[in-house]
Motif scaffolding. Structure first.
Motif: not given
Lengths: 335, 248, 360
Positions: B1-16, B61-73
Motif C-alpha cells: 500500500m502506498r499513498l502518493d501525492l504529487r504537485g497537488v493544487t486545490v482551489n476553493l471558489d477560485g482561491r488557491p 493509492v497503489d498507483g491508481d489515480d484516486v479521482h479516476r477510480l470508481p467511487w466504490r473502489e
C-alpha cells in the motif's frame, strides 16, 4: 407613498366637497315630492334627499334591475359583462354607459372614489373588501356614495337566507330611492303575477328532481338547499336533490350526486376568465352527467344552462323562475 | 500500500488553498500532517478522500489515480474518520458501523465484521444505542469501527481528537496506531503528532514545508517559522508522562 | 450480549423482529383502512352489497346481483379507485418526504419544498381558470404534471453549479421558484371572472381525491412502484447521504449523481401525484418522522414503514374528508393539517430539530 396618500386624500376631499354642494343646491330649486327617503340595507339606514343621478353599478344583475325599473339614464358607470347573453333589449342600454371596470368587480379604491357617484348598487360584499384593494362601504358612504347591497347578501350567512321576496323588496326600495315608487309597484305586481302563474301551472304536477351544478369530476360543485338557486328551483316546481345540504355553492361527494337520481340538471353558465365569451356549459354538463350516469337526467340528456347572473340577487331571478319552470314542466306551458 | 501525492493544487471558489503538495504514506506507516489553522491541511485531506477535486496534480493509492477510480473502489481502499459527525438522525451504533460496508456488496459476514470492529474499539454491547446519545469519545470510536469494517488499505483521520479530553485523545490515537493500517492523520497537537507518528509533514500557507521523522522535522526554527511561537525543548519530558498515563 | 472472545459471533440487531411485526401491523392497517373506505361513504351501501359488487367485478357472476346500477357505480367507479388512489398518494408523498429529508438533510423538508407542487398548481390553475385550450387541450392532471416538470427543470438548472447539486442551493432555488409560481397562479386567479371558479381552484389547491377514476391509477402506480423499488435498492447510499455528504463520499457514494437522481425521481413522483389529487399538505412532512420514531433512521426500514404509514394515514384522512360533513367534502389539507400541525409543533420542540437546522 406620501404622494399616493395625498392623491387619495385629494380625491376623497373632492368627492366629499362636490356631492353635498349639489345635494343642497337642488332641493332649493326643485324640491321633489316624497323626499327625503330612508331605506334600511345591511343594517344601515340610507337617507336620500333627492333621487340619485350619478349611479355606479357592480355585478351586472344590479344594472339589469335598474334597467327593469327604467333607470338606465341615471347610471354613470358600470362594470363589464361578457359571461353570458344579455336580457332582451339590455345590450343597447349597456353599451351607452361608460365602463369603469373590465371585470365583474367594481374598480379599485381610487378609481371608485374618483367616480363621485351618489349611489352605488351591487349584489355582494366582495367589491367592498379593503383586502382586495376596494373602497369599503364606509369609505364610499363618507365620500357621499351610499352603497346598497341587493338580496340582503350582506354576509355569507345572509346569502343562505335569501328568498325571492328579497328581490321584490329590492325593487320596492329602489323605486323609493329613485322616486319612482309607482313604476316599482307596477313591476312588482307584474312579476308577482308571473310567479303566481308559474305556481298555478306547476301545482299538482309531480315535482321534478333537479340537480343544480357547476361541473366538476369530483367533488362536484353543486348548489345545496339554501340560497338563490334553491329558491329558483323550488319556485319553478322543482325539487332540489341536494335540499338537505345546508349550503349555497359547495363541493359535494360524487357518490351523493350519483345516488341523487336527478330528473333534470341546471348548469351554471359563465366565463371563467375576463373578457372571454366562453360558456363552458357543454364540458360541465358532460362531467356532471358522467357522475350521475344512471340518472333519468343522463338518460334524457335533460340539461338547462342557467346564467350565473340569475343565481345572484336581481331582477333576473324572477325571469329565471319562469325559464326553469318551462324547462321542468314543458307541458304546463303549452296552453 | 502506498499513498502518493504529487504537485497537488486545490482551489476553493477560485482561491488557491493548497499549492503543489507532495507527500507519501507507506504500508503500515502512521503519518501526521500538522500546521497552523487555515494552512490547508484539512483541505488536502478532503481532496484525498474525494470530497474535493484537485485542480492540478496527482493523488494515487497503489498507483491508481484516486479521482479516476470508481467511487466504490476508492472507498474500498481509503476510509475516513472525520470530525464531522452525523448527529441529527437516530441511527444506532450498529447502523453507523454497518455503513462501512456501503462500498461492498452485502455479505453474510457483514454482521460478524461489525461485531468484531465494535469489539476492537471497545464498544461491544453498545450496538443498539442511538449514536447521537454517545459521548464524544464513544462517537469517535464508533466511527473508527465503521472505518475498520470498510477494510481499507489507508485510513485518513481529520483531527479525530479535537473534541475530546486528553485521556480520550490518547485512547483514540493508541487505538488507531495499534490497527496497523497505513494512516494519514491531520493533527493539531504537535506534541501528540510527534509522539504517535512515524513521520510527519508540516504545512503552512498551503505548502508542505518539510517532511520526515518528527525528531528531524520539528526543529525550533521550523516551528517558530510556521507557528510564530518559540519551541521549548521540554517536549521529550511531556511525552514520557503522557505515555505513562495512557498505558495503565 | 457480545462475549469478548474471538471469533465474535455475528450479531443481529434486535430491531429486526420488531420491524417484521410492525410491517405486518401496518399492512393490516392499510388493508383495514381500505376496507373501511370502500364500505362507507356519503351514500349508504350495505356492507355485504359493497363487497358483493367488488367480487362481481373481479369474478363476474360469482354472486347473485342484488344491487342497483347506482350502487355499483358508487362502489366500483367512485369508492374503490378513490381508496386505491388514496393509498398511492399517501404512500408516495410520505416516501418523497422521507427521501427529501435525507437529500437536503433537513427534517423540515417536505414534497412541496422544492417548488414542484407550486409548478403543478400553476399548471392546474391555468387550466381551471383559463380553460384547457390555453395549454393546447391538456387535461387538468396533464397540465399539473407539465407544471411540475417545468418547475423541476427550472429548479435543476438554477440549483446546479458545474454539475453539482448542493442541498442549500436546491432548497433556495426551490423556495424561490415556489414563490414565483405562487405569484403566477395568484395572478391568474385574480383574472378569474367568477368567485365560483376561484373557489374551485382553492379547493383543488388544498387537495382532494374526489376526482379519482380507474384510468388515473396506472401512472402513479407504476411511478411509485418503480421509485420505491429504486429507493429500497439504494437504501445504503441513502443512509450514507443522510449521515452527511462527506461521509457518503468517503463511503464510496457518488453523491452528486445520487442527489440528481433523487431530485428527479422525487419531482416526478410529486408531479404525478399532485396531478391526480392536488396539493395535499403535511403527509410528506409528518409521516417520515413518525416512521423514524418507530424504526430509527435506517432507510431499509424507514422507506417501507413510511409508505405503509402514509397510505393508511391518507386513507383515513380521506374517509374523514368525505364523511364528516357528507355529502359535502372537505379539502384533504384541512384534515391532514388538523393532525399535522400539532405534530409539527411537537416536532419543533424537540432538540434534534434545532440541531439539524443549524447544520450547514
Amino acid at each position: 407613498m406620501k404622494k399616493l396618500f395625498l392623491l387619495v386624500m385629494a380625491l376623497t376631499l373632492a368627492a366629499c366637497g362636490q356631492t353635498p354642494a349639489t345635494r343642497e343646491a337642488e332641493p332649493a330649486v326643485a324640491p321633489q315630492a316624497g323626499f327625503p327617503v330612508t331605506v334600511t340595507n345591511c343594517g344601515r339606514r340610507l337617507t336620500f334627499d333627492q333621487p340619485p343621478g350619478k349611479v355606479v353599478t357592480g355585478y351586472h344583475p344590479a344594472l339589469e334591475t335598474l334597467f327593469a325599473l327604467g333607470l338606465g339614464d341615471q347610471v354613470a358607470g358600470r362594470t363589464n359583462f361578457s359571461e353570458s347573453a344579455f336580457l332582451p333589449g339590455h345590450e343597447e342600454l349597456y353599451d351607452r354607459i361608460p365602463e369603469i371596470s373590465p371585470t365583474i368587480m367594481l374598480p379599485q379604491k381610487e378609481i371608485m372614489l374618483a367616480q363621485g357617484a351618489d349611489f352605488v348598487l351591487d349584489n355582494s360584499m366582495a367589491s367592498f373588501d379593503a383586502g382586495g384593494g376596494y373602497a369599503t362601504v364606509e369609505e364610499l358612504d363618507a365620500a357621499g356614495s351610499p352603497v346598497y347591497i341587493m338580496g340582503g347578501w350582506c354576509s355569507p350567512e345572509e346569502t343562505l337566507a335569501f328568498t325571492l321576496e328579497d328581490t321584490l323588496t329590492d325593487l320596492r326600495n329602489l323605486g323609493a330611492i329613485f322616486g319612482v315608487p309607482d313604476r316599482a309597484d307596477r313591476l312588482i305586481a307584474e312579476l308577482r303575477g308571473d310567479l303566481d302563474d308559474v305556481r298555478e301551472r306547476v301545482s299538482g304536477r309531480p315535482p321534478v328532481r333537479v340537480l343544480a351544478t357547476d361541473g366538476g369530476k369530483g367533488p362536484v360543485n353543486a348548489y345545496g338547499g339554501a340560497g338563490v338557486t334553491h329558491q329558483l328551483i323550488t319556485a319553478a316546481g322543482g325539487q332540489n336533490v341536494l335540499a338537505d345540504v345546508k349550503a349555497d355553492y359547495t363541493e359535494v361527494n360524487p357518490e351523493a350526486i350519483a345516488a341523487a337520481q336527478p330528473d333534470a340538471v341546471l348548469i351554471s353558465e359563465y366565463a371563467t376568465l375576463r373578457g372571454e365569451k366562453k360558456p363552458t356549459v357543454e364540458a360541465k354538463a358532460a362531467d356532471t352527467l358522467a357522475v350521475a350516469a344512471n340518472s333519468p337526467a343522463a338518460k334524457d340528456d335533460r340539461v338547462l344552462a342557467l346564467p350565473v347572473a340569475a343565481q345572484h340577487p336581481g331582477y333576473r331571478n324572477l325571469l329565471a323562475v319562469v325559464d326553469i319552470a318551462r324547462f321542468l314542466h314543458p307541458d304546463a306551458f303549452t296552453r | 500500500m502506498r499513498l502518493d501525492l504529487r504537485g497537488v493544487t486545490v482551489n476553493l471558489d477560485g482561491r488557491p488553498i493548497v499549492h503543489e503538495a507532495g507527500l507519501r504514506v507507506d504500508d503500515g506507516e502512521f503519518v501526521a500532517l500538522v500546521g497552523p489553522n487555515g494552512c490547508g491541511k484539512s483541505t488536502l485531506l478532503r481532496t484525498i478522500y474525494r470530497a474535493l477535486r484537485p485542480s492540478a496534480g496527482l493523488i494515487s493509492v497503489d498507483g491508481d489515480d484516486v479521482h479516476r477510480l470508481p467511487w466504490r473502489e476508492s472507498a474500498r481502499r481509503t476510509a475516513v474518520v472525520a470530525q464531522e459527525t452525523p448527529a441529527e438522525l437516530d441511527f444506532t451504533v450498529w447502523e453507523i458501523v454497518l455503513m462501512g460496508r456501503t462500498p461492498y456488496e452485502r455479505d453474510a459476514a457483514d454482521g460478524e465484521r461489525c461485531a468484531r470492529a465494535l469489539d476492537r474499539v471497545g464498544l461491544a454491547g453498545a450496538q443498539d444505542r442511538v449514536y447521537a446519545t454517545l459521548s464524544g469519545g464513544e462517537k469517535q470510536r464508533a466511527l473508527i469501527a465503521r472505518a475498520l469494517v470498510q477494510e481499507p488499505r489507508l485510513l485518513l483521520l481529520d483531527e479525530p481528537t479535537s473534541n475530546l479530553d486528553i485521556r480520550h485523545q490518547l485512547e483514540i490515537l493508541h487505538l488507531v496506531r495499534e490497527l496497523g493500517v497505513a494512516t494519514l492523520a491531520v493533527l493539531h497537537d504537535l506534541n501528540q503528532a510527534a509522539a504517535f507518528c512515524d513521520r510527519l509533514y508540516v504545512m503552512s500557507s498551503g505548502r508542505i514545508l518539510a517532511g520526515g521523522p518528527p525528531g528531524e522535522v520539528l526543529t525550533p526554527e521550523l516551528i517558530s517559522q510556521v507557528y510564530g511561537v518559540r519551541a521549548v525543548q521540554r517536549t521529550q519530558l511531556v511525552f514520557e508522562r503522557l505515555k505513562d498515563e495512557a498505558e495503565p | 450480549m457480545i462475549i469478548e472472545t474471538a471469533p465474535v459471533a455475528p450479531v443481529k440487531p434486535r430491531r429486526n423482529g420488531r420491524f417484521t411485526l410492525l410491517v405486518t401491523v401496518l399492512a393490516v392497517a392499510v388493508v383495514a383502512s381500505t376496507w373501511l373506505a370502500v364500505s362507507i361513504g356519503a351514500v349508504h351501501v350495505a356492507l355485504p352489497q359493497a363487497w358483493a359488487i367488488v367480487a362481481d367485478r373481479l369474478v363476474p357472476g360469482l354472486v347473485p346481483r342484488t344491487w342497483t346500477p347506482v350502487q355499483e357505480q358508487i362502489v366500483w367507479q367512485f369508492r374503490l379507485p378513490r381508496a386505491l388512489l388514496a393509498l398511492l398518494v399517501g404512500a408516495g408523498l410520505a416516501v418523497v418526504g422521507a427521501v427529501l429529508q435525507a437529500l437536503v438533510r433537513n427534517p423540515l423538508a417536505d414534497p412541496f419544498l422544492l417548488g414542484i407542487s407550486s409548478g403543478a398548481s400553476f399548471g392546474a390553475v391555468v387550466v381551471l381558470i383559463m380553460g384547457a385550450s390555453t395549454l393546447g387541450g391538456l387535461s387538468l392532471s396533464a397540465a399539473a404534471f407539465a407544471g411540475a416538470l417545468l418547475a423541476l427543470a427550472l429548479v435543476y438548472v438554477l440549483a446546479q453549479r458545474s454539475g453539482r447539486l448542493t442541498p442549500s442551493r436546491l432548497v433556495l432555488a426551490g423556495v424561490a421558484l415556489a414563490y414565483l409560481f405562487q405569484a403566477a397562479y395568484s395572478f391568474v386567479l385574480q383574472q378569474a371572472q367568477s368567485g365560483r371558479a376561484a373557489q374551485q381552484v382553492l379547493f383543488w389547491l388544498m387537495g382532494s381525491l374526489g376526482g379519482a377514476r380507474w384510468e388515473m391509477l396506472p401512472l402513479p402506480s407504476v411511478v411509485l412502484a418503480a421509485g420505491l423499488t429504486y429507493l429500497l435498492l439504494q437504501h445504503r447510499p441513502l443512509n450514507a447521504l443522510s449521515a452527511g455528504e462527506e461521509t457518503a463520499v468517503s463511503l464510496g457514494v457518488n453523491v452528486h449523481r445520487l442527489r440528481i437522481t433523487l431530485f428527479v425521481l422525487t419531482s416526478l413522483l410529486v408531479g404525478v401525484l399532485v396531478a391526480t389529487s392536488g396539493a395535499v399538505a403535511f403527509v410528506g412532512l409528518i409521516v417520515p418522522h413518525a416512521a423514524r420514531l418507530l424504526v430509527g433512521a435506517d432507510h431499509r426500514r424507514v422507506l417501507p414503514v413510511t409508505a405503509l404509514l402514509g397510505a393508511a394515514f391518507l386513507q383515513l384522512v380521506d374517509v374523514a374528508a368525505r364523511t364528516v360533513a357528507a355529502p359535502q367534502e372537505l379539502a384533504l389539507s384541512i384534515v391532514t393539517a388538523l393532525f399535522g400541525v400539532p405534530f409539527f409543533l411537537w416536532l419543533l420542540r424537540r432538540r434534534s430539530v434545532d440541531r439539524a437546522v443549524t447544520v450547514t
